[in-house]
Scaffold this motif. Structure first.
Motif, PDB file in Angstrom:
ATOM      1  N   ASP A  44       0.337   3.505   3.661  1.00  0.00           N
ATOM      2  CA  ASP A  44       0.013   4.608   4.560  1.00  0.00           C
ATOM      3  C   ASP A  44       0.538   5.893   3.929  1.00  0.00           C
ATOM      4  OD1 ASP A  44      -0.120   6.501   6.669  1.00  0.00           O
ATOM      5  OD2 ASP A  44      -0.093   4.868   8.128  1.00  0.00           O
TER       6      ASP A  44
ATOM      7  N   THR B   6      -8.885   5.776  10.689  1.00  0.00           N
ATOM      8  CA  THR B   6      -8.694   4.360  11.041  1.00  0.00           C
ATOM      9  C   THR B   6      -9.940   3.727  11.644  1.00  0.00           C
ATOM     10  OG1 THR B   6      -7.825   5.026  13.219  1.00  0.00           O
ATOM     11  CG2 THR B   6      -6.223   4.668  11.446  1.00  0.00           C
TER      12      THR B   6
ATOM     13  N   ALA C 279      -8.000   0.980   2.039  1.00  0.00           N
ATOM     14  CA  ALA C 279      -6.700   0.383   1.742  1.00  0.00           C
ATOM     15  C   ALA C 279      -6.707  -1.137   1.833  1.00  0.00           C
ATOM     16  CB  ALA C 279      -5.640   0.960   2.691  1.00  0.00           C
TER      17      ALA C 279
ATOM     18  N   TRP D  15      -8.316   8.649   3.380  1.00  0.00           N
ATOM     19  CA  TRP D  15      -7.570   7.389   3.255  1.00  0.00           C
ATOM     20  C   TRP D  15      -7.913   6.520   4.461  1.00  0.00           C
ATOM     21  CZ3 TRP D  15      -3.433   7.560  -0.646  1.00  0.00           C
ATOM     22  CH2 TRP D  15      -2.807   6.329  -0.838  1.00  0.00           C
TER      23      TRP D  15
ATOM     24  N   LEU E  93      -7.622   3.361   6.622  1.00  0.00           N
ATOM     25  CA  LEU E  93      -6.761   2.230   6.982  1.00  0.00           C
ATOM     26  C   LEU E  93      -7.467   1.441   8.083  1.00  0.00           C
ATOM     27  CD1 LEU E  93      -3.309   4.069   7.184  1.00  0.00           C
ATOM     28  CD2 LEU E  93      -4.145   2.637   5.307  1.00  0.00           C
TER      29      LEU E  93
ATOM     30  N   SER F 265      -8.387  -0.788  11.122  1.00  0.00           N
ATOM     31  CA  SER F 265      -7.565  -1.111  12.291  1.00  0.00           C
ATOM     32  C   SER F 265      -8.308  -2.083  13.191  1.00  0.00           C
ATOM     33  CB  SER F 265      -7.224   0.164  13.071  1.00  0.00           C
ATOM     34  OG  SER F 265      -6.583  -0.139  14.286  1.00  0.00           O
TER      35      SER F 265
END
Length: 398
Positions: free
Chosen positions: A53, A80, A98, A239, A241, A243
Motif C-alpha cells: 500500500d 480499490t 497489486a 495504484w 488494491l 478489495s
C-alpha cells in the motif's frame, strides 16, 4: 392476652447492592479490556495499511517508492474498485495491479478489456496462473518459482539495463511473443516481461515478485532504480488494491450456482458417501431383526400404570377406548362369578342371561351398561366407571 412475635420476613431475591458486589469485578475487567482495545485501535489507525500500500510506512508497505515518484513529478492515487481502475486506463497513466490473483474471472476480463489498446502502461505484480492467462493472454506462469531473488537483467530493456541486478526473483514466465522483453531470467525463464501493445504506445509489464516495491527492500540492489523507471514512465500512477468490498467482486459469475462452483471430485465423493451410508443402514437394519418382548428391569405398581394410562386417555380425549377398556375388564371378571366361560365373557347372548338370573334385574339396562355406546363427556365416563364398580360389588355380594 399474649401477643405472639411475628418472625422477620426474608426474601430470596438479591438486592441491587448484592448484585453490584457480585458483578463489579467482572464489570471492571470488561471495561479495562474495552478501553485497551479502543486505545490500541486509535494508536494504530493512522498509519496501518495493507502490504504493497503506497500509504503504508510499514516494512511491507510501499510509501517510500510513492514519495520518490512524487519527487520526480509523478502523482500516485490509490483505488480499490474495479470501476476506478478501468477509468484510470489512459495513455498518460500507469496502472499498477497489486494483487491480480484476488480478482475474479469476470473482474479480470473487464479489466483486460479496458487496458487493451489504452495506450498506457499496466504493471501486474506477481500474477499467478489464475490471473496472468486473462490479463496477459500471451504470457504463461511457470509452476516452479525462482530459487534466488537477486537476478541480473540479461536483456535489452533500458530500464533493466540501467538498474542492473534487482530482486525480481519469484514467479517465472514464458511467452511466444517475439517482440517481448524477457528480463531477469532464472534458469532461462524470465521474472520480468514487457509485452508491447500491437497497436499503440502502451505495454504490459509482468513482475514476478513485489520486493522492489516494498519499503524494506527498496534500498537493496537496483530495486529503487528499476521501480522508478517502471512506474515513472507516465505522469500519473494509479495504484489498484483489489478489495473484497468491491461490488463487482460479489457479482454472479455467468449465472453459476453454488453447485457449479464445487469441483467435480467433491460431488462424486458426496455421492459415494451417500451410497455407503445407505448400504450401512440396510446392513444394520437386517441385523436388528424383529422386536422381542422383555420383562421390565424394575417392578412398577399397578396404580402408577393405571394413572399413567388414564392421563394419556384424557389428554387424547379417547373416552371410547377408556370406556371399552373398563367394560371389557368388568365382563372378564364377572364371567367366572356367573359360571360363564371367559372365552364367552364378551358375548351378550352368553353373559347377559346369566347376569340377569343372578341379579333378577332388567336385561336391557345391563346390556346398555356392559355393551352400550361410549360416553359423551368426562362426567359420563366417571359415572360409567362408578356403575360398573357397583355392579361388580353386587355380583360378589354373598
Amino acid at each position: 392476652m399474649t401477643t405472639q412475635a411475628t418472625p422477620p420476613t426474608t426474601t430470596a431475591s438479591p438486592t441491587a447492592h448484592q448484585l453490584w458486589t457480585r458483578a463489579r469485578g467482572l464489570t471492571l475487567a470488561f471495561v479495562l479490556l474495552l478501553a485497551g482495545a479502543v486505545t490500541l485501535a486509535v494508536l494504530q489507525s493512522d498509519a496501518r495499511h495493507g502490504a504493497l500500500d503506497p500509504r503504508s510506512a510499514d516494512p511491507s508497505g510501499s510509501r517510500a517508492i510513492a514519495e520518490l515518484l512524487a519527487d520526480h513529478g509523478v502523482s500516485t492515487r490509490v483505488v480499490t474498485s474495479l470501476a476506478e481502475a478501468r477509468t484510470a486506463a489512459r495513455p498518460d497513466t500507469t496502472l499498477l495491479v497489486a494483487a491480480p490473483d484476488l480478482l475474479t474471472q469476470p473482474q479480470q476480463r473487464e479489466l483486460h478489456s479496458s487496458i487493451a489498446h489504452s495506450g498506457g502502461r499496466t504493471l501486474l505484480v506477481a500474477p499467478g496462473s489464475p490471473s496472468v492467462d486473462t490479463l496477459a493472454p500471451d504470457v504463461s506462469a511457470d509452476p516452479a518459482n525462482s530459487r534466488s531473488s537477486a537476478l541480473s537483467p540479461d536483456c535489452t530493456l533500458p530500464a533493466a539495463r540501467s538498474a542492473g541486478t534487482a530482486e525480481t526473483g519469484g514467479i517465472r514466465y514464458t511467452t511466444h511473443r517475439p517482440d517481448a522483453d524477457e528480463c531477469y531470467p532464472s534458469e532461462r525463464l524470465a521474472t520480468l516481461l514487457r509485452i508491447p501493445d500491437t497497436s499503440g504506445d502502451g505495454d504490459t509489464v509482468v513482475l514476478g515478485a513485489p520486493d522492489i516495491l516494498s519499503n524494506e527492500r527498496l534500498d537493496k540492489q537496483g530495486n529503487a532504480s528499476l521501480a522508478l523507471q517502471l512506474l515513472g514512465s507516465r505522469a500519473h500512477l494509479v495504484w489498484y488494491l483489489p478489495s473484497l468490498s468491491d461490488a463487482s467482486a460479489t457479482a454472479p459469475d455467468d449465472g453459476k450456482g453454488f453447485l457449479d462452483l464445487l469441483p467435480s471430485g467433491w460431488l462424486w465423493g458426496t455421492l459415494q458417501l451417500f451410497v455407503a451410508a445407505a448400504l450401512a443402514a440396510l446392513w444394520r437394519a437386517r441385523r436388528l431383526g424383529p422386536l422381542v418382548p422383555e420383562n421390565l428391569p424394575v417392578a412398577i405398581r399397578a396404580s402408577e400404570t393405571v394413572e399413567g394410562r388414564a392421563r394419556l386417555y384424557r389428554k387424547a380425549a379417547a373416552r371410547d377406548r377408556a370406556s371399552a377398556a373398563l367394560r371389557s375388564t368388568t365382563r372378564t371378571r364377572l364371567a367366572p362369578l356367573l359360571g360363564v366361560p371367559v372365552a364367552q365373557a364378551h358375548a351378550p347372548e352368553a353373559l347377559l342371561p346369566a347376569l340377569s338370573a343372578h341379579l333378577h334385574g332388567d336385561g336391557q339396562s345391563l346390556h346398555s351398561l356392559l355393551f352400550g355406546p361410549p360416553p359423551g363427556d368426562d362426567t359420563a365416563l366417571i359415572a360409567l366407571a362408578d356403575q360398573l364398580d357397583a355392579l361388580e360389588r353386587e355380583v360378589r355380594r354373598p
